[in-house]
Write a protein that holds these residues in place. Structure first.
Motif, mmCIF file in Angstrom:
data_model
loop_
_atom_site.group_PDB
_atom_site.id
_atom_site.type_symbol
_atom_site.label_atom_id
_atom_site.label_comp_id
_atom_site.label_asym_id
_atom_site.label_seq_id
_atom_site.Cartn_x
_atom_site.Cartn_y
_atom_site.Cartn_z
ATOM 1 N N LYS A 283 -54.945 -29.022 -21.527
ATOM 2 C CA LYS A 283 -55.992 -30.034 -21.346
ATOM 3 C C LYS A 283 -56.191 -30.844 -22.622
ATOM 4 N N VAL A 284 -56.193 -30.158 -23.762
ATOM 5 C CA VAL A 284 -56.380 -30.845 -25.043
ATOM 6 C C VAL A 284 -55.250 -31.831 -25.276
ATOM 7 N N PHE A 285 -54.013 -31.391 -25.068
ATOM 8 C CA PHE A 285 -52.867 -32.270 -25.314
ATOM 9 C C PHE A 285 -52.843 -33.440 -24.343
ATOM 10 N N GLN A 286 -53.204 -33.226 -23.102
ATOM 11 C CA GLN A 286 -53.199 -34.313 -22.130
ATOM 12 C C GLN A 286 -54.286 -35.337 -22.436
ATOM 13 N N GLY A 287 -55.344 -34.920 -23.124
ATOM 14 C CA GLY A 287 -56.433 -35.829 -23.432
ATOM 15 C C GLY A 287 -56.271 -36.568 -24.749
ATOM 16 N N LEU A 288 -55.199 -36.302 -25.488
ATOM 17 C CA LEU A 288 -54.991 -36.970 -26.768
ATOM 18 C C LEU A 288 -54.667 -38.445 -26.569
ATOM 19 N N THR A 289 -55.252 -39.265 -27.411
ATOM 20 C CA THR A 289 -54.936 -40.694 -27.399
ATOM 21 C C THR A 289 -54.634 -41.135 -28.827
ATOM 22 N N THR A 290 -53.960 -42.246 -28.928
ATOM 23 C CA THR A 290 -53.615 -42.798 -30.228
ATOM 24 C C THR A 290 -53.633 -44.317 -30.147
ATOM 25 N N LYS A 291 -53.782 -44.958 -31.281
ATOM 26 C CA LYS A 291 -53.757 -46.420 -31.311
ATOM 27 C C LYS A 291 -52.343 -46.957 -31.133
ATOM 28 N N ALA A 292 -51.352 -46.178 -31.485
ATOM 29 C CA ALA A 292 -49.957 -46.594 -31.321
ATOM 30 C C ALA A 292 -49.537 -46.350 -29.875
ATOM 31 N N GLU A 293 -49.069 -47.370 -29.222
ATOM 32 C CA GLU A 293 -48.714 -47.252 -27.810
ATOM 33 C C GLU A 293 -47.459 -46.436 -27.568
ATOM 34 N N ASP A 294 -46.600 -46.320 -28.553
ATOM 35 C CA ASP A 294 -45.328 -45.639 -28.348
ATOM 36 C C ASP A 294 -45.375 -44.158 -28.706
ATOM 37 N N ILE A 295 -46.548 -43.604 -28.905
ATOM 38 C CA ILE A 295 -46.664 -42.186 -29.250
ATOM 39 C C ILE A 295 -47.413 -41.458 -28.147
ATOM 40 N N SER A 296 -46.847 -40.360 -27.716
ATOM 41 C CA SER A 296 -47.539 -39.517 -26.742
ATOM 42 C C SER A 296 -47.377 -38.065 -27.174
ATOM 43 N N ALA A 297 -48.260 -37.231 -26.720
ATOM 44 C CA ALA A 297 -48.220 -35.811 -27.074
ATOM 45 C C ALA A 297 -47.985 -34.986 -25.820
ATOM 46 N N THR A 298 -47.053 -34.088 -25.906
ATOM 47 C CA THR A 298 -46.802 -33.142 -24.828
ATOM 48 C C THR A 298 -46.694 -31.758 -25.450
ATOM 49 N N ILE A 299 -46.703 -30.744 -24.607
ATOM 50 C CA ILE A 299 -46.638 -29.382 -25.119
ATOM 51 C C ILE A 299 -45.767 -28.529 -24.208
ATOM 52 N N SER A 300 -44.996 -27.669 -24.825
ATOM 53 C CA SER A 300 -44.225 -26.656 -24.118
ATOM 54 C C SER A 300 -44.628 -25.312 -24.707
ATOM 55 N N LEU A 301 -44.911 -24.350 -23.846
ATOM 56 C CA LEU A 301 -45.362 -23.046 -24.314
ATOM 57 C C LEU A 301 -44.463 -21.935 -23.805
ATOM 58 N N GLY A 302 -44.110 -21.028 -24.700
ATOM 59 C CA GLY A 302 -43.436 -19.793 -24.332
ATOM 60 C C GLY A 302 -44.426 -18.661 -24.514
ATOM 61 N N VAL A 303 -44.598 -17.859 -23.482
ATOM 62 C CA VAL A 303 -45.615 -16.817 -23.511
ATOM 63 C C VAL A 303 -44.973 -15.475 -23.155
ATOM 64 N N ILE A 304 -45.312 -14.453 -23.938
ATOM 65 C CA ILE A 304 -44.836 -13.099 -23.637
ATOM 66 C C ILE A 304 -45.990 -12.118 -23.813
#
Length: 78
Positions: free
Chosen positions: A25-46
């Motif tokens: 949720k935090v990563f999906q809600g991130l915004t930036t002034k630069a239009e060409d930057i986006s944030a995504t996340i990949s998680l490995g859980v054990i």
């Protein structure tokens, strides 16, 4: 630029799932002034096995992380 974080949770699998959802949720809600930057996340859980060494756990979670990355953006592999 990217960052790698490691979270150690001393709780149940349910708690880990809740943390995963909140992080996404935090990563999906991130915004930036630069239009060409986006944030995504990949998680490995054990869940660390009682007889597993820290090195074995790190190797296994790393494999899960790469599986999540292969699955696409905002993916969790556990």
């Amino acid at each position: 630029m990217f960052r790698i974080f490691c979270f150690l949770l001393f709780s149940s699998q349910l708690a880990a799932t809740e943390v995963e959802n909140e992080i996404n949720k935090v990563f999906q809600g991130l915004t930036t002034k630069a239009e060409d930057i986006s944030a995504t996340i990949s998680l490995g859980v054990i869940e660390i096995a009682p007889n597993e060494t820290p090195e074995q756990a790190a190797k296994r979670v790393d494999l899960h992380l790469y599986e999540a990355k292969r699955g696409g953006r905002n993916t969790v592999f556990s």
